[in-house]
Design a protein around this motif. Structure first.
Motif, short mmCIF file in Angstrom:
data_model
loop_
_atom_site.label_atom_id
_atom_site.label_comp_id
_atom_site.label_asym_id
_atom_site.label_seq_id
_atom_site.Cartn_x
_atom_site.Cartn_y
_atom_site.Cartn_z
N GLN A 52 -0.65 -3.32 -17.30
CA GLN A 52 -0.63 -3.82 -16.06
C GLN A 52 -1.26 -3.19 -15.13
O GLN A 52 -1.51 -2.00 -15.05
CB GLN A 52 0.88 -4.31 -15.50
N ARG A 53 -2.05 -3.68 -14.02
CA ARG A 53 -2.82 -3.24 -13.01
C ARG A 53 -2.25 -3.92 -11.66
O ARG A 53 -1.96 -5.14 -11.53
CB ARG A 53 -4.25 -3.23 -13.05
N GLY A 54 -2.34 -3.23 -10.58
CA GLY A 54 -2.06 -3.92 -9.11
C GLY A 54 -2.47 -2.96 -8.19
O GLY A 54 -3.33 -2.02 -8.36
N THR A 55 -2.31 -3.51 -6.96
CA THR A 55 -2.53 -2.56 -5.49
C THR A 55 -1.39 -2.49 -4.96
O THR A 55 -0.42 -3.32 -4.54
CB THR A 55 -3.65 -3.25 -4.78
N ALA A 56 -0.98 -0.91 -4.50
CA ALA A 56 0.10 -0.63 -3.84
C ALA A 56 -0.36 -0.47 -2.15
O ALA A 56 -1.63 0.00 -2.06
CB ALA A 56 0.66 0.84 -4.42
N PRO A 57 0.49 -0.99 -1.28
CA PRO A 57 0.06 -0.78 0.20
C PRO A 57 0.12 0.94 0.67
O PRO A 57 1.02 1.58 0.16
CB PRO A 57 1.08 -1.59 0.77
N TYR A 58 -0.97 1.22 1.11
CA TYR A 58 -1.09 2.72 1.44
C TYR A 58 -1.84 2.81 2.58
O TYR A 58 -3.14 2.49 2.77
CB TYR A 58 -1.54 3.57 0.29
N ALA A 59 -1.51 3.33 3.67
CA ALA A 59 -2.06 3.87 4.82
C ALA A 59 -2.77 2.55 5.54
O ALA A 59 -4.15 2.93 5.67
CB ALA A 59 -2.98 5.09 4.74
N GLY A 60 -2.40 1.50 5.60
CA GLY A 60 -3.12 0.27 6.03
C GLY A 60 -3.96 -0.37 4.94
O GLY A 60 -4.71 -1.29 5.38
N GLY A 61 -4.10 0.18 4.03
CA GLY A 61 -5.06 -0.20 3.02
C GLY A 61 -4.20 -0.37 1.44
O GLY A 61 -3.23 -0.98 1.51
N GLY A 62 -5.10 -0.29 0.52
CA GLY A 62 -4.50 -0.39 -0.85
C GLY A 62 -4.95 0.79 -1.69
O GLY A 62 -5.74 1.30 -1.54
N SER A 134 2.56 5.34 -3.24
CA SER A 134 2.69 5.20 -1.82
C SER A 134 3.73 6.13 -1.00
O SER A 134 3.64 6.34 0.12
CB SER A 134 2.98 3.68 -1.52
N GLY A 135 4.63 6.60 -1.86
CA GLY A 135 5.77 7.44 -1.24
C GLY A 135 6.83 6.36 -0.56
O GLY A 135 7.64 6.92 -0.10
N LEU A 136 6.72 5.26 -0.80
CA LEU A 136 7.80 4.41 -0.42
C LEU A 136 8.80 3.98 -1.25
O LEU A 136 8.43 3.71 -2.47
CB LEU A 136 6.95 3.09 0.30
N THR A 137 10.02 4.09 -0.66
CA THR A 137 10.97 3.80 -1.75
C THR A 137 11.09 2.14 -2.37
O THR A 137 11.47 2.06 -3.34
CB THR A 137 12.48 4.05 -0.97
N ARG A 138 10.84 1.44 -1.37
CA ARG A 138 10.69 -0.02 -1.78
C ARG A 138 9.28 -0.52 -1.47
O ARG A 138 8.85 -0.59 -0.18
CB ARG A 138 11.73 -0.74 -1.22
N THR A 139 8.67 -1.03 -2.50
CA THR A 139 7.13 -1.60 -2.21
C THR A 139 6.98 -2.62 -3.42
O THR A 139 7.72 -2.48 -4.44
CB THR A 139 6.29 -0.67 -2.01
N THR A 140 6.06 -3.49 -3.13
CA THR A 140 5.82 -4.39 -4.16
C THR A 140 4.16 -4.46 -4.30
O THR A 140 3.48 -4.59 -3.31
CB THR A 140 6.32 -5.77 -3.59
N VAL A 141 3.64 -4.42 -5.46
CA VAL A 141 2.40 -4.34 -5.79
C VAL A 141 1.78 -5.98 -5.30
O VAL A 141 2.29 -6.80 -5.40
CB VAL A 141 1.80 -4.20 -7.32
N THR A 142 0.45 -5.94 -5.10
CA THR A 142 -0.40 -6.93 -4.88
C THR A 142 -1.30 -6.96 -5.65
O THR A 142 -2.09 -6.13 -6.32
CB THR A 142 -0.77 -7.08 -3.23
N GLY A 143 -1.92 -8.43 -6.04
CA GLY A 143 -3.06 -8.70 -6.90
C GLY A 143 -2.76 -8.14 -8.33
O GLY A 143 -3.54 -7.58 -9.19
N ASP A 144 -1.25 -8.14 -8.92
CA ASP A 144 -1.21 -7.38 -10.14
C ASP A 144 -1.53 -8.50 -11.22
O ASP A 144 -1.92 -9.66 -11.12
CB ASP A 144 0.66 -7.33 -10.58
N SER A 145 -2.13 -7.97 -12.24
CA SER A 145 -2.77 -8.62 -13.25
C SER A 145 -2.30 -7.97 -14.78
O SER A 145 -1.68 -6.70 -14.74
CB SER A 145 -4.30 -8.59 -13.35
N THR A 146 -2.33 -8.50 -15.90
CA THR A 146 -1.96 -8.15 -17.16
C THR A 146 -3.02 -8.12 -18.02
O THR A 146 -3.59 -9.13 -18.07
CB THR A 146 -0.69 -9.06 -17.71
#
Length: 221
Positions: A52-62, A134-146
């Protein structure tokens, strides 16, 4: 007075020839070995690839994140190893124990197949990797793909399941590891018309020794 004419007896269908049974057993053995080994190898290789791949929110970006099959689920890889051990054990045991081991092999394939299919829509491991990145306890990836590797793992698991099914059906006719040693310990039957060398059979060297002693070997004792 008419005599009763005996009715012809109906003969049963001829039993399967031993040669045909042996050929079927060999085909089943080759099929189980090849599919079991190949399937387990495919599952183990797929477990180390990116699922799986995805993008984690980080510093206003990903930030791109990815997880391997081991991180998503360790069940297919573990069951593939157990399946390989069960495949070897099928030839080490006999009787009811062989059927039990063959059933274990089939269960390993079924369990690995189910785990691979369930992992297709599960992003828990990907979310955990995003939180760590990202260092965040709760986050959700965006644009995930398998990727295609979960499907490859499922295909390999199906091969292990096939090996277990073939072993359940055909393994009672397969030889065991110790069969050749059992055959080697059996005494060989004497061939008809030939006798073992003994007192009744004079060897050429015995005749020469008798001549050296001045005896006539042609005289009856």
């Amino acid at each position: 007075m008419s005599s009763a004419v005996p009715q012809p007896r109906t003969t049963a269908e001829p039993e399967e020839k031993p040669a045909a049974r042996a050929a079927g057993g060999r085909r089943g053995l080759v099929l189980a070995l090849s599919s079991g080994v190949l399937g387990a190898a495919v599952v183990l290789i797929a477990a180390g690839k990116t699922w799986q791949r995805g993008t984690a929110p980080y510093a206003g970006g990903g930030m791109p994140v990815e997880v391997s099959g081991h991180q998503v689920t360790g069940v297919p890889g573990a069951l593939a190893l157990v399946g390989l051990a069960a495949l070897v054990a099928v030839f080490a045991v006999r009787g009811a124990a062989r059927l039990v081991v063959a059933g274990l092999l089939a269960l390993c394939g079924a369990g690995a197949l189910a785990a691979a299919l369930l992992a297709l829509g599960d992003t828990t491991a990907l979310d955990a990797a995003a939180a760590t990145a990202s260092g965040l306890t709760r986050t959700t990836v965006t644009g995930d793909s398998t990727s295609a590797w979960p499907a490859v793992s499922a295909a390999g698991s199906a091969l292990v399941l096939l090996a277990g099914a073939v072993a359940l059906l055909r393994s009672p006719a397969w030889p065991g590891m110790s069969s050749r040693y059992d055959r080697g310990t059996a005494p060989k039957a004497a061939r008809p018309g030939r006798t073992a060398p003994g007192a009744d059979e004079e060897r050429p060297e015995d005749l020469w020794k008798a001549l050296d002693r001045g005896e006539d070997p042609t005289e009856a004792p």
